[in-house]
Enzyme design. Structure first.
Site, mmCIF file in Angstrom:
data_model
loop_
_atom_site.group_PDB
_atom_site.id
_atom_site.type_symbol
_atom_site.label_atom_id
_atom_site.label_comp_id
_atom_site.label_asym_id
_atom_site.label_seq_id
_atom_site.Cartn_x
_atom_site.Cartn_y
_atom_site.Cartn_z
ATOM 1 N N HIS A 174 -19.465 -23.515 -20.234
ATOM 2 C CA HIS A 174 -19.150 -22.348 -21.398
ATOM 3 C C HIS A 174 -19.120 -23.400 -22.931
ATOM 4 C CE1 HIS A 174 -19.089 -18.371 -23.166
ATOM 5 N NE2 HIS A 174 -19.289 -17.966 -22.364
ATOM 6 N N GLU A 295 -25.028 -22.192 -23.396
ATOM 7 C CA GLU A 295 -24.659 -22.670 -22.087
ATOM 8 C C GLU A 295 -25.929 -22.616 -20.842
ATOM 9 O OE1 GLU A 295 -22.425 -18.550 -20.345
ATOM 10 O OE2 GLU A 295 -22.643 -18.578 -22.693
HETATM 11 C C1 G6D Z 1 -18.996 -11.924 -23.465
HETATM 12 O O1 G6D Z 1 -21.135 -11.613 -22.778
HETATM 13 C C2 G6D Z 1 -20.498 -12.574 -23.031
HETATM 14 C C3 G6D Z 1 -20.575 -13.508 -22.323
HETATM 15 O O2 G6D Z 1 -22.227 -13.742 -21.886
HETATM 16 C C4 G6D Z 1 -19.407 -14.048 -23.008
HETATM 17 O O3 G6D Z 1 -19.610 -15.532 -21.721
HETATM 18 C C5 G6D Z 1 -18.087 -13.748 -23.171
HETATM 19 O O4 G6D Z 1 -18.034 -12.798 -23.880
HETATM 20 C C6 G6D Z 1 -17.234 -15.194 -23.756
HETATM 21 O O5 G6D Z 1 -18.058 -11.370 -21.898
#
Ligand code: G6D
Length: 329
Positions: A174, A295
């Protein structure tokens, strides 16, 4: 010659730094098997293009930053899935769904670390054993993520896994990026080019619907290089099968670019917003729209929608997925 060393600090505890012969430094940490810095030399300065925290305590509060995410990145709708005739209940940690593996995904786990140096590459192999039934996922899974930096300026992470029982496995890294070197500058002037003609359609809770949407003429249209602008994204881009490169992100001054090559079928792009604004990060206070997460992964929801492929890991077929960023500076 790329080298790797183990370091200690009060703020971070034990961490690792991989250095290549061109002055690039990749910081890595066993908590969450995460990358903590990616420093490139620009003119006579050093620019850290990864947006991350100052301390491990901060990472515990902001655990997704640059972490290994799993065993399933993205959302499992309804926090349940069926596999080989059995229904498995996972943890509903966001709006009734399982986000990023639940309440204690890979990002919150301590991984074992083993350094390596091989020719013009060096890095760290992180390993984690996830027991059968842990947080609702079946199978005794041994997961590995190998981070590598090479002397030809390639930064890569490779996920591998085995299991003794069929389970779901769809990890990612991430990584949050801001190629100016500070999240205090919004990413609006960054240029982005993505070889994806479609995105996976999502519901309001960001679970996928199984459908795909053509990007042409929409906010998702980065087929030609475009400024990110004020666009807010949290979407899986479906990388074209014949695309050698998935995407390229370029800094506003044009002095740094990352080009992603990945075996993953999709790349979730998430732009930070007001939820993250004001957070004190290692290289500045996060602005609104201060970072973009890239990602590479299987499409979230694939466990329901076979048209996106498969994220089932079985005992007879180990998992392997590599992503590489070519750093240009
Ligand atoms: C939010 O929807 C997004 C996710 O995809 C992300 O990984 C996260 O924030 C950090 O929930």
């Amino acid at each position: 010659m790329a080298t790797v060393e183990k370091l200690e600090s009060k703020e971070l505890g034990t961490y690792y730094e991989v250095k290549n012969e061109n002055g690039v430094v990749l910081g890595l940490h066993p908590f969450g098997a995460r990358s903590i810095s990616l420093v490139v030399p620009v003119d006579d300065t050093l620019r850290d293009v990864l947006v991350g925290c100052k301390t491990i305590a901060d990472y515990k509060e902001n655990s997704y930053y640059n972490a290994a995410i799993g065993p399933v990145a993205g959302r499992i709708a309804g926090a349940r899935f069926e596999l080989e005739g059995t229904i498995y209940e996972t943890e509903a940690n966001q709006k009734g769904n399982t986000l990023h593996g639940g309440f204690e995904g890979f990002d919150l786990r301590d991984w074992q670390a083993q350094t390596f140096s091989l020719g013009n590459k060096a890095g760290v192999v992180f390993t984690l054993e996830d027991e059968d039934g842990n947080h609702g996922f079946p199978g005794n899974v041994v997961a590995k993520v190998t981070y590598t930096l090479s002397d030809d300026n390639q930064y890569s992470f490779k996920f591998e896994a085995t299991t003794d029982k069929a389970t779901l496995f769809n990890p990612t890294n991430h990584g949050y990026y801001n190629l100016t070197g500070t999240p205090s500058e919004a990413i609006d002037e960054h240029l982005l080019q993505i070889n994806a003609k479609f995105v996976a359609k999502t519901n309001n809770d960001v679970t996928t619907t199984g459908e795909k949407v053509a990007v042409a003429g929409t906010k998702f249209d980065f087929i030609s290089e475009n400024k990110i602008g004020e666009t807010l994204l949290d979407d899986p881009f479906l990388i074209e099968d014949d695309a050698e490169e998935a995407l390229t992100l370029t800094s506003p001054d044009g002095k740094v670019a990352l080009t992603l090559i990945t075996q993953a079928p999709a790349v979730v792009i998430y732009t930070t917003g007001t939820a993250e604004a004001g957070t004190e990060m290692k290289n500045g206070v996060m602005a609104n729209h201060g970072a973009v997460a890239i990602e590479p992964q299987g499409v979230p929801g694939t466990e329901i929608y076979p048209q996106f492929g498969s994220i089932t890991l079985t005992p007879d077929e180990p998992y392997s997925m590599e992503s590489t960023f070519k750093l240009v500076f």
